[in-house]
Design a protein around this motif. Structure first.
Motif, PDB file in Angstrom:
ATOM      1  N   UNK A   1       0.167  -1.521   0.074  1.00 39.86           N
ATOM      2  CA  UNK A   1       0.130   0.346  -0.249  1.00 39.86           C
ATOM      3  C   UNK A   1       0.679   1.760  -0.204  1.00 39.86           C
TER       4      UNK A   1
ATOM      5  N   UNK B   1       6.855  -3.006   6.505  1.00 36.70           N
ATOM      6  CA  UNK B   1       7.258  -3.922   7.967  1.00 36.70           C
ATOM      7  C   UNK B   1       5.519  -4.871   8.363  1.00 36.70           C
TER       8      UNK B   1
ATOM      9  N   UNK C   1       2.616   2.716   2.819  1.00 41.96           N
ATOM     10  CA  UNK C   1       2.435   3.469   3.809  1.00 41.96           C
ATOM     11  C   UNK C   1       3.685   3.829   4.015  1.00 41.96           C
ATOM     12  N   UNK C   2       3.953   5.337   3.559  1.00 43.71           N
ATOM     13  CA  UNK C   2       5.090   5.590   4.401  1.00 43.71           C
ATOM     14  C   UNK C   2       4.773   6.374   6.017  1.00 43.71           C
ATOM     15  N   UNK C   3       5.414   6.185   6.483  1.00 48.78           N
ATOM     16  CA  UNK C   3       5.799   7.223   8.377  1.00 48.78           C
ATOM     17  C   UNK C   3       6.879   7.443   8.531  1.00 48.78           C
ATOM     18  N   UNK C   4       6.618   8.606   9.205  1.00 45.16           N
ATOM     19  CA  UNK C   4       7.982   9.011  10.143  1.00 45.16           C
ATOM     20  C   UNK C   4       7.713   8.837  10.974  1.00 45.16           C
ATOM     21  N   UNK C   5       8.867   8.113  12.016  1.00 41.99           N
ATOM     22  CA  UNK C   5       9.370   7.438  13.289  1.00 41.99           C
ATOM     23  C   UNK C   5       9.250   8.440  13.952  1.00 41.99           C
ATOM     24  N   UNK C   6       8.772   8.781  15.108  1.00 46.81           N
ATOM     25  CA  UNK C   6       8.515   9.100  16.502  1.00 46.81           C
ATOM     26  C   UNK C   6      10.263   9.520  16.899  1.00 46.81           C
TER      27      UNK C   6
END
Lengths: 353, 318
Positions: B54, B74, B56-61
């Motif tokens: 999909x 992941x 879905x690119x996430x920023x790490x916090x």
């Protein structure tokens, strides 16, 4: 540290339980009525195991592909499973399967059920669908990102969904609505709603928990875990939240006015190898079943030193733990496919066991 | 436990990536692969083993603004690892527009992914006919060529030998350490594609960069490689501090950094990998006799001050 951590010591599973290997990663275990145990296996099968240690497990093929999640139906007579075949399937104790809903190409991962309202919620990727007990669809909520955690409030009237950037809270029976948004940067992987309804806690990609007080959205950050938290369970009345993700069971106190803020968590079950991979709190007593990466499973009590050994190391990490509603039966599942169950009817928290 | 090799296939739409994926799935029937693609429609084969990602690119916090990961991958790799019997490899196809860095970062950041899989290599397929043009007009192609371990030049039969040499040297000026292979309709040994441990923390490829190549192409973004070597071990404290500072200050510009270092008193060698400012290092590589030890660092990035890097590296030698 523990009396029971010694090598060769018999475990409760050896003494009063039974175990069998079902040859596939155990996704979840749940007790149905009359002590019948259901286990969901990663290869798409659902296994039913009764309390007779000698009778064989019966299997039902529920998914064409990987089974991702399991929940017991509120009525206690069937289980619900989600799979990477895009299907939400109900399997009853006679082995009959019914497809409740399917969206091709999506994964059905988190499932939540509410005993109070009889509703069931499942996430099909970014879409959360609600179903009544008869399987009819009663709601559909869209999100900008994949939903990876779901939980109902205690009355089963609201559903909370965890996703990238926080959580969204929806009223189950309201039509068009804007959800209440609880925001916190990062990816939220799992979600739980406290039994008193006051708190929502998510497990994050960043090896920490994030919590909100539902009434005023006040943030709570619970950090310090060496690993991702993959299991959370509330003790009776929501006094503590027991969690995995560390080499002991971390229990955050939620009985004060401001939740766990400014308080140190309890730290139970020291002295075993590796990280805690699964926890399940007893439904009535302050007792927690905890499973470790090496397969060890223990029972610990709040504010007591010595744990009881439920299962010795081996058979891979503990991936699933579950109690029957009356707290008499305990079941566990592991990475390599062991499903164990034991009856603790005579066991009392006060016996000093 | 054997880590399952993951191959990331990146490249512009219209390049021969799909041909390569098709070949992996149709010609290697005796091996088990699970394939991640972006859209089902893109490859016309039975899709038993194909999973739709999909993107879905996430920023790490974690206060690092450039530190994005691919949440969908992941999730997918996590679920795949629960199945028994294992897989021989997992090819992941990304769209031409997808940034390969978040994909690579999954293997540095996520403990579950790191524990069960290893990034075998990041590979791009580029069309030999149009590569120069693409490098000039497409920021994505430029990043891709700079980022990958293996560059497959396809349709080389359509260009002359002189032209091919010129194109290779142009690619070399951007990425001095990647392996460049010419292929025709992606006919390459698939074993070498899927098993190559180019990004493995234990085995940084000992590739001699081709510095002899003429560099007659200057690109707007000025992406280039710097390759450093030392004959003597490094002082224990200095490189760590310098590296840390370098990645904090210049992480945005540094696309890929790989290196093998050695320190006095340590039998094992220190292997470093970085994607932008996210750095992972380990004493993993078994030591060889001191005089034969490799000590090298390669940087690929934008606006790199080569002289400064050389001086800094020199200052770290014990």
């Amino acid at each position: 540290m523990s009396l029971f951590a010694e090598k060769g010591k018999k475990s409760l599973l050896d003494l009063i339980g039974s175990g069998r290997n079902l040859d596939a990663y155990v996704v979840g275990v749940v007790f149905l009525e009359e002590g019948l145990l259901a286990a969901a296996l990663v290869d798409g099968r659902v296994a039913f195991i009764n309390s007779e240690s000698t009778s064989p497990a019966s299997f039902v093929s529920a998914h064409d592909g990987t089974c991702l999640s399991l929940a017991g139906d509120p009525g206690g007579q069937r289980v619900l499973t989600g799979g990477d075949d895009g299907r939400l399937v109900s399997t009853d104790t006679d082995g009959e399967t019914t497809e409740i809903a399917a969206i091709s190409g999506r994964w059905v991962e988190p499932i939540a059920v509410s005993r109070a309202s009889g509703l069931c919620a499942a996430a099909f990727g970014k879409t959360v669908s609600l179903f009544a007990r008869d399987g009819s669809a009663v709601g559909r909520f869209e999100h900008a990102n994949t939903v990876s955690g779901l939980a109902f409030d205690p009355k089963g009237r609201r559903i909370a969904a965890a996703h990238y950037g926080g959580a969204s809270l929806w009223w189950a029976k309201l039509g068009t609505q804007e959800p209440k948004r609880l925001t916190w940067a990062g990816s939220h992987l799992d979600l739980t709603w406290s039994p008193d309804g006051k708190y929502i806690v998510t497990a994050m990609q960043e090896n920490e928990l994030h919590g909100w007080r539902v009434a005023d959205s006040v943030d709570m950050r619970m950090a310090g875990y060496p690993k991702k938290v993959k299991s959370m369970s509330w003790l009776p009345k929501g006094r503590y939240l027991a969690t995995g993700g560390a080499d002991s069971v971390i229990c955050w106190p939620f009985h004060g006015k401001s939740g766990p803020m400014g308080k140190a968590p309890l730290d139970l079950g020291w002295g075993f190898e590796g990280v805690v991979t699964a926890v399940a709190a007893h439904p009535r007593h302050d007792v927690i079943a905890a499973g470790y990466k090496d397969g060890t499973t223990i029972l610990v009590q709040i504010e007591r030193e010595d744990p009881l050994l439920v299962k010795r190391p081996g058979e891979g990490a503990v991936t699933a733990l579950g109690w029957s509603a009356d707290g008499q039966h305990l079941a566990l599942g592991t990475e390599s496919g062991l499903v164990g169950r034991l009856k603790l009817s005579d066991w009392r928290t006060s016996s000093g066991a | 436990m054997d880590l399952i090799p993951v191959t990331v296939l990146t490249g512009c739409l219209g390049a021969s990536k799909t041909t390569l994926l098709n070949r992996i799935l149709t010609e290697e029937r005796d091996r088990k692969y699970d394939v991640v693609v972006n859209e089902f429609g893109e490859i016309g084969i039975d899709n038993d083993f194909v999973v739709n990602a999909d993107e879905e690119e996430f920023e790490m916090n974690n206060d690092c603004i450039c530190c994005t990961v691919r949440g969908d991958l992941i999730r997918f790799l996590g679920s795949l690892m629960k199945r028994q019997g294992g897989f021989d490899g997992i090819p992941i196809e990304t769209t031409g527009l997808a940034d390969p860095a978040p994909v690579a970062r999954n293997f540095l950041v996520d403990e579950d992914v790191r524990g069960r899989t290893r990034l075998g290599s990041i590979m791009t397929v580029v069309d030999a006919c149009h590569v120069i043009q693409r490098l000039e007009d497409s920021h994505e192609t430029l990043e891709e060529v700079a980022f990958v371990d293996i560059i497959r030049l396809d349709k080389t039969d359509l260009v002359s030998a002189d032209e091919l040499a010129r194109k290779k040297s142009c690619i070399r000026s951007i990425n001095a350490t990647a392996v460049i292979r010419r292929t025709h309709r992606c006919e390459v040994g698939l074993d070498t594609v899927l098993e190559r441990r180019a990004f493995d923390l234990d085995r940084i490829p000992a590739i001699e960069p081709d510095f002899g190549a003429e560099d007659d192409h200057e690109h707007d973004d000025a992406v280039k490689s710097v390759f450093l070597r030392a004959d003597r071990p490094l002082d224990g404290n200095r490189p760590t501090k310098r590296l840390q500072r370098l990645f904090v200050e210049r992480g945005q510009d540094l696309l890929r950094t790989t290196g093998v270092l050695s320190f006095p008193g340590h039998e094992k060698q220190y292997v470093v990998q970085a994607v932008h400012m996210l750095l992972a290092g380990n004493f993993t590589k078994s030591g060889s006799p001191d005089e034969n030890r490799e000590r090298r660092l390669s940087f690929i990035g934008r606006n790199i001050d080569e002289l400064d890097l050389r001086q800094q590296y020199k200052a770290c030698v014990a």
